[in-house]
Design an enzyme around this catalytic site. Sequence first.
Site, PDB file in Angstrom:
ATOM      1  N   GLU A 251      70.814 -42.429  97.516  1.00 17.49           N
ATOM      2  CA  GLU A 251      69.707 -41.875  96.736  1.00 17.49           C
ATOM      3  C   GLU A 251      70.212 -40.749  95.848  1.00 17.49           C
ATOM      4  O   GLU A 251      71.055 -39.962  96.274  1.00 17.49           O
ATOM      5  CB  GLU A 251      68.620 -41.313  97.675  1.00 17.49           C
ATOM      6  CG  GLU A 251      67.864 -42.370  98.433  1.00 17.49           C
ATOM      7  CD  GLU A 251      66.553 -41.821  99.023  1.00 17.49           C
ATOM      8  OE1 GLU A 251      66.119 -40.722  98.623  1.00 17.49           O
ATOM      9  OE2 GLU A 251      65.991 -42.517  99.881  1.00 17.49           O
ATOM     10  N   LYS A 253      70.465 -37.239  94.382  1.00 17.74           N
ATOM     11  CA  LYS A 253      70.143 -35.923  94.956  1.00 17.74           C
ATOM     12  C   LYS A 253      69.616 -35.037  93.837  1.00 17.74           C
ATOM     13  O   LYS A 253      70.375 -34.524  93.013  1.00 17.74           O
ATOM     14  CB  LYS A 253      71.385 -35.305  95.608  1.00 17.74           C
ATOM     15  CG  LYS A 253      71.092 -33.988  96.339  1.00 17.74           C
ATOM     16  CD  LYS A 253      72.329 -33.488  97.065  1.00 17.74           C
ATOM     17  CE  LYS A 253      72.038 -32.364  98.046  1.00 17.74           C
ATOM     18  NZ  LYS A 253      71.388 -31.213  97.475  1.00 17.74           N
ATOM     19  N   ARG A 258      62.573 -28.539  97.711  1.00 16.09           N
ATOM     20  CA  ARG A 258      62.055 -29.560  98.610  1.00 16.09           C
ATOM     21  C   ARG A 258      60.660 -29.173  99.067  1.00 16.09           C
ATOM     22  O   ARG A 258      60.445 -28.031  99.492  1.00 16.09           O
ATOM     23  CB  ARG A 258      62.961 -29.666  99.826  1.00 16.09           C
ATOM     24  CG  ARG A 258      62.538 -30.744 100.819  1.00 16.09           C
ATOM     25  CD  ARG A 258      63.561 -30.833 101.920  1.00 16.09           C
ATOM     26  NE  ARG A 258      63.372 -31.975 102.777  1.00 16.09           N
ATOM     27  CZ  ARG A 258      64.324 -32.450 103.583  1.00 16.09           C
ATOM     28  NH1 ARG A 258      65.492 -31.869 103.614  1.00 16.09           N
ATOM     29  NH2 ARG A 258      64.105 -33.485 104.352  1.00 16.09           N
ATOM     30  N   ARG A 274      60.715 -25.765 102.958  1.00 17.00           N
ATOM     31  CA  ARG A 274      61.444 -26.056 104.189  1.00 17.00           C
ATOM     32  C   ARG A 274      61.468 -24.864 105.119  1.00 17.00           C
ATOM     33  O   ARG A 274      61.812 -24.992 106.283  1.00 17.00           O
ATOM     34  CB  ARG A 274      62.848 -26.532 103.883  1.00 17.00           C
ATOM     35  CG  ARG A 274      63.544 -25.648 102.903  1.00 17.00           C
ATOM     36  CD  ARG A 274      64.899 -26.173 102.629  1.00 17.00           C
ATOM     37  NE  ARG A 274      65.750 -25.931 103.774  1.00 17.00           N
ATOM     38  CZ  ARG A 274      66.974 -26.369 103.875  1.00 17.00           C
ATOM     39  NH1 ARG A 274      67.471 -27.101 102.932  1.00 17.00           N
ATOM     40  NH2 ARG A 274      67.697 -26.079 104.915  1.00 17.00           N
ATOM     41  N   GLU A 304      61.236 -33.902  96.224  1.00 21.08           N
ATOM     42  CA  GLU A 304      61.856 -32.754  95.556  1.00 21.08           C
ATOM     43  C   GLU A 304      61.066 -32.484  94.282  1.00 21.08           C
ATOM     44  O   GLU A 304      60.838 -33.398  93.479  1.00 21.08           O
ATOM     45  CB  GLU A 304      63.317 -33.113  95.253  1.00 21.08           C
ATOM     46  CG  GLU A 304      64.180 -31.952  94.848  1.00 21.08           C
ATOM     47  CD  GLU A 304      64.828 -31.198  96.018  1.00 21.08           C
ATOM     48  OE1 GLU A 304      64.569 -31.532  97.197  1.00 21.08           O
ATOM     49  OE2 GLU A 304      65.594 -30.256  95.740  1.00 21.08           O
ATOM     50  N   PHE A 344      60.858 -38.974  98.595  1.00 21.06           N
ATOM     51  CA  PHE A 344      61.884 -39.714  99.343  1.00 21.06           C
ATOM     52  C   PHE A 344      61.555 -39.982 100.802  1.00 21.06           C
ATOM     53  O   PHE A 344      62.305 -40.665 101.480  1.00 21.06           O
ATOM     54  CB  PHE A 344      63.261 -39.047  99.217  1.00 21.06           C
ATOM     55  CG  PHE A 344      63.325 -37.597  99.608  1.00 21.06           C
ATOM     56  CD1 PHE A 344      63.412 -37.223 100.932  1.00 21.06           C
ATOM     57  CD2 PHE A 344      63.331 -36.609  98.630  1.00 21.06           C
ATOM     58  CE1 PHE A 344      63.485 -35.891 101.293  1.00 21.06           C
ATOM     59  CE2 PHE A 344      63.407 -35.260  98.984  1.00 21.06           C
ATOM     60  CZ  PHE A 344      63.484 -34.901 100.317  1.00 21.06           C
ATOM     61  N   ARG A 421      70.696 -31.694 111.444  1.00 22.56           N
ATOM     62  CA  ARG A 421      71.661 -32.001 110.394  1.00 22.56           C
ATOM     63  C   ARG A 421      72.635 -32.994 111.001  1.00 22.56           C
ATOM     64  O   ARG A 421      73.644 -32.617 111.575  1.00 22.56           O
ATOM     65  CB  ARG A 421      72.370 -30.719 109.946  1.00 22.56           C
ATOM     66  CG  ARG A 421      73.169 -30.860 108.671  1.00 22.56           C
ATOM     67  CD  ARG A 421      73.916 -29.585 108.324  1.00 22.56           C
ATOM     68  NE  ARG A 421      73.086 -28.517 107.801  1.00 22.56           N
ATOM     69  CZ  ARG A 421      72.596 -28.474 106.552  1.00 22.56           C
ATOM     70  NH1 ARG A 421      72.857 -29.444 105.707  1.00 22.56           N
ATOM     71  NH2 ARG A 421      71.855 -27.465 106.164  1.00 22.56           N
ATOM     72  N   LYS A 427      75.621 -36.049 102.267  1.00 22.49           N
ATOM     73  CA  LYS A 427      75.518 -35.760 100.839  1.00 22.49           C
ATOM     74  C   LYS A 427      76.888 -35.738 100.192  1.00 22.49           C
ATOM     75  O   LYS A 427      77.891 -35.373 100.815  1.00 22.49           O
ATOM     76  CB  LYS A 427      74.753 -34.470 100.591  1.00 22.49           C
ATOM     77  CG  LYS A 427      75.377 -33.230 101.150  1.00 22.49           C
ATOM     78  CD  LYS A 427      74.465 -32.029 100.942  1.00 22.49           C
ATOM     79  CE  LYS A 427      75.033 -30.814 101.649  1.00 22.49           C
ATOM     80  NZ  LYS A 427      74.153 -29.660 101.584  1.00 22.49           N
TER      81      LYS A 427
HETATM   82  N1  LIG Z   1      66.881 -38.203  97.552  1.00 20.02           N
HETATM   83  C1  LIG Z   1      66.933 -37.134  98.342  1.00 20.02           C
HETATM   84  N2  LIG Z   1      66.850 -37.282  99.687  1.00 20.02           N
HETATM   85  C2  LIG Z   1      66.905 -36.214 100.506  1.00 20.02           C
HETATM   86  N3  LIG Z   1      67.049 -34.950 100.083  1.00 20.02           N
HETATM   87  C3  LIG Z   1      67.140 -34.748  98.749  1.00 20.02           C
HETATM   88  C4  LIG Z   1      67.068 -35.827  97.832  1.00 20.02           C
HETATM   89  N4  LIG Z   1      67.187 -35.311  96.598  1.00 20.02           N
HETATM   90  C5  LIG Z   1      67.314 -34.001  96.721  1.00 20.02           C
HETATM   91  N5  LIG Z   1      67.299 -33.633  98.006  1.00 20.02           N
HETATM   92  C6  LIG Z   1      67.487 -32.248  98.492  1.00 20.02           C
HETATM   93  O1  LIG Z   1      68.770 -32.184  99.052  1.00 20.02           O
HETATM   94  C7  LIG Z   1      68.765 -31.560 100.322  1.00 20.02           C
HETATM   95  C8  LIG Z   1      69.698 -32.298 101.242  1.00 20.02           C
HETATM   96  O2  LIG Z   1      70.822 -31.524 101.485  1.00 20.02           O
HETATM   97  P1  LIG Z   1      70.855 -30.614 102.739  1.00 20.02           P
HETATM   98  O3  LIG Z   1      70.121 -31.257 103.825  1.00 20.02           O
HETATM   99  O4  LIG Z   1      72.241 -30.256 103.012  1.00 20.02           O
HETATM  100  O5  LIG Z   1      69.997 -29.360 102.267  1.00 20.02           O
HETATM  101  P2  LIG Z   1      70.517 -27.981 101.734  1.00 20.02           P
HETATM  102  O6  LIG Z   1      71.147 -27.253 102.845  1.00 20.02           O
HETATM  103  O7  LIG Z   1      69.389 -27.353 101.013  1.00 20.02           O
HETATM  104  O8  LIG Z   1      71.655 -28.376 100.736  1.00 20.02           O
HETATM  105  P3  LIG Z   1      71.817 -28.172  99.207  1.00 20.02           P
HETATM  106  O9  LIG Z   1      72.073 -26.719  99.038  1.00 20.02           O
HETATM  107  O10 LIG Z   1      72.995 -29.051  98.954  1.00 20.02           O
HETATM  108  O11 LIG Z   1      70.559 -28.649  98.553  1.00 20.02           O
HETATM  109  C9  LIG Z   1      67.345 -31.669 100.809  1.00 20.02           C
HETATM  110  O12 LIG Z   1      66.980 -30.557 101.598  1.00 20.02           O
HETATM  111  C10 LIG Z   1      66.525 -31.793  99.542  1.00 20.02           C
HETATM  112  O13 LIG Z   1      66.053 -30.525  99.140  1.00 20.02           O
END
Ligand SMILES: Nc1ncnc2c1ncn2[C@@H]1O[C@H](COP(=O)(O)OP(=O)(O)OP(=O)(O)O)[C@@H](O)[C@H]1O
EC number: 6.5.1.1
Length: 589
Positions: A251, A253, A258, A274, A304, A344, A421, A427
């Site tokens: 998917e 990103k 979020r 979150r 998102e 998503f 996690r 990712k």
């Molecule tokens: N298609 C998607 N599916 C899931 N999460 C997505 C998607 N597109 C964007 N995101 C975002 O990416 C994040 C997934 O990365 P992670 O779980 O590591 O969060 P994070 O710690 O906030 O990381 P980052 O700083 O890389 O966004 C999700 O919390 C969400 O906000």
Amino acid sequence: MRYLIVAEAYRDLERLSSRLALTERLAALLAQTPADLLPTVCYLCQGLIAPEFAGVDLGMAEKLAVRAVASTTGTSAEQVAALVRETGDLGQAAERLLTSPATEPAGLTAGLEVGEVVRTLREIAAAEGAGSQGRKLELLAGLLARATPVEACYLLRLVTRNLRLGIGTPTVLDALAQVHAGGKAGKKVLERGYNICCDLGKVAATLVSGGLAAVEGLRVQPGNPVRVMLAQRLADAGEILARLGGQCAAEYKYDGVRVQAHRTADGRIELFTRRLEEISDQFPDVVELLAAGLGPSEAILEGEVVAYDAAAGELRPFGEVMLRRRKHGIDQAVQDVPVGLFCFELLYADGEDLTMLPYPRRRAALEAALTLSPRLRLTTAAEVTDPAVLDATFAQAVTDGCEGLVCKSTGPDSGYQAGARGWQWIKLKRDYRTELSDTADLVIVGAFAGRGRRAGVYGAVLLAAYDADADVFRAVTKCGAGFTDADLAALPARLAPLQSPHKPARVDARQEPDVWFEPGLVVEILSAELTLSPNYTAAWGQIRDDAGLAMRFPRFTGRWRDDKAADDATTTRELAELFLNARRTPAGG
Ligand SMILES: Nc1ncnc2c1ncn2[C@@H]1O[C@H](COP(=O)(O)OP(=O)(O)OP(=O)(O)O)[C@@H](O)[C@H]1O
């Protein structure tokens, strides 16, 4: 139950530091708590009187609380303020005033009940509009007048949001498991229960009324935010596919905020970040999009929110959404920064908890639940089995304005893992590729006074990663680079509410910064490299016996991660994995 029992436990907790001792002391408190008050006491241990997401704002301005203390103790506000400066906090100042022989000794009726404390605090939080300040003052003074000195101390810290017990929710769960769920085995069940409702009181109430089986039976429910599922990270397409069983849904990103959207039975739509803040007010247009396009009359969905030019079909940079969050005058902001919602996940629809279903079925349900429109979209997703195709999809995602990919397991065990996690989501981001560098979200735990050009402001900050196993923040680097003059000027005000006169209980560091901070402010840091170091305590002993991990050449990216709470920061375990991965994959490889 007397509030004194809680206050004395607070006092002990404040003096303890080992996780084990903290858990034991908390367990002793919970064991003394009658079943009907257990939820309340759990909230009190979190520094709350209701679940976090309910947004009950206890936060009373210190000035007002000072006036309440002055009126109760028959002193002047100036005298109280002077004592606050001397002792370091209002709680201690009040305790001293109430203990001193100069004030009239509290009568025989002194002492509060937990029930009345919480009822009054609710009234304080609820008071608004004309005359509310006076009402709040009166209510607080009423409690203080009958409080013992130590009760007054913690009551004041609670209402001024200054209760620093050195424990997080995981430690409260540990204690709860120890007393009511047979220890370690029960802890997992309680943790899952908490992860799907974010309400410690609800978990405690369910546990004492129906036992562990009842907690096991908890299901996600609109109105109760679910702790979000998170992703691991890897830099290599082949490795990602291998981890996901040779196949994944890749998917895009999206780079935005979020949100978890809840539509409850009464038709209301609420958006949560979150970190469980309700932000529906900041995105009325997103609420409207969902009101129009979401089919089920009850649902939980994730997506998102991205700054998005629908006419051009173009994603806009992340900074623009954050701008939107900070702006006042939301109508203007809605015009200036149009956004789109890229969905998503669907966790719940019309009575059905979907979290246990594998990803392909949840995705199909999500598609069926939405009537798409130019600004209400699904995330782009592609079935991939070939590393070369995954690389190409990644390149396309970046070209289309995304950060990279979230590669999701499609296997039979690809349920939604609340609060975890895990390796179901991996990712792949741009930063991992272009250089041997990566960003981490770190917590500011200290600051060093600036010199030369930076005299008068902080010159550098001490940063820590979260050790989720110990529920502690461990230092990993000191960083002064990347902060603009404006950032530096803003830092003291942002950090002031977190300032601590001594090293906070949950911080583990060998440095001696000029100022300590309670973990609370998260920043994104780009680093060239992780190295082993005897000076930093992150992942201590995990890679080499007498060393922890340190970041070299760290740099603030300019991104304040206000969407993250301290315990959402990058974990020491993630850093250790990054370190080990980087050693396996040479630069550019
Ligand atoms: N298609 C998607 N599916 C899931 N999460 C997505 C998607 N597109 C964007 N995101 C975002 O990416 C994040 C997934 O990365 P992670 O779980 O590591 O969060 P994070 O710690 O906030 O990381 P980052 O700083 O890389 O966004 C999700 O919390 C969400 O906000």
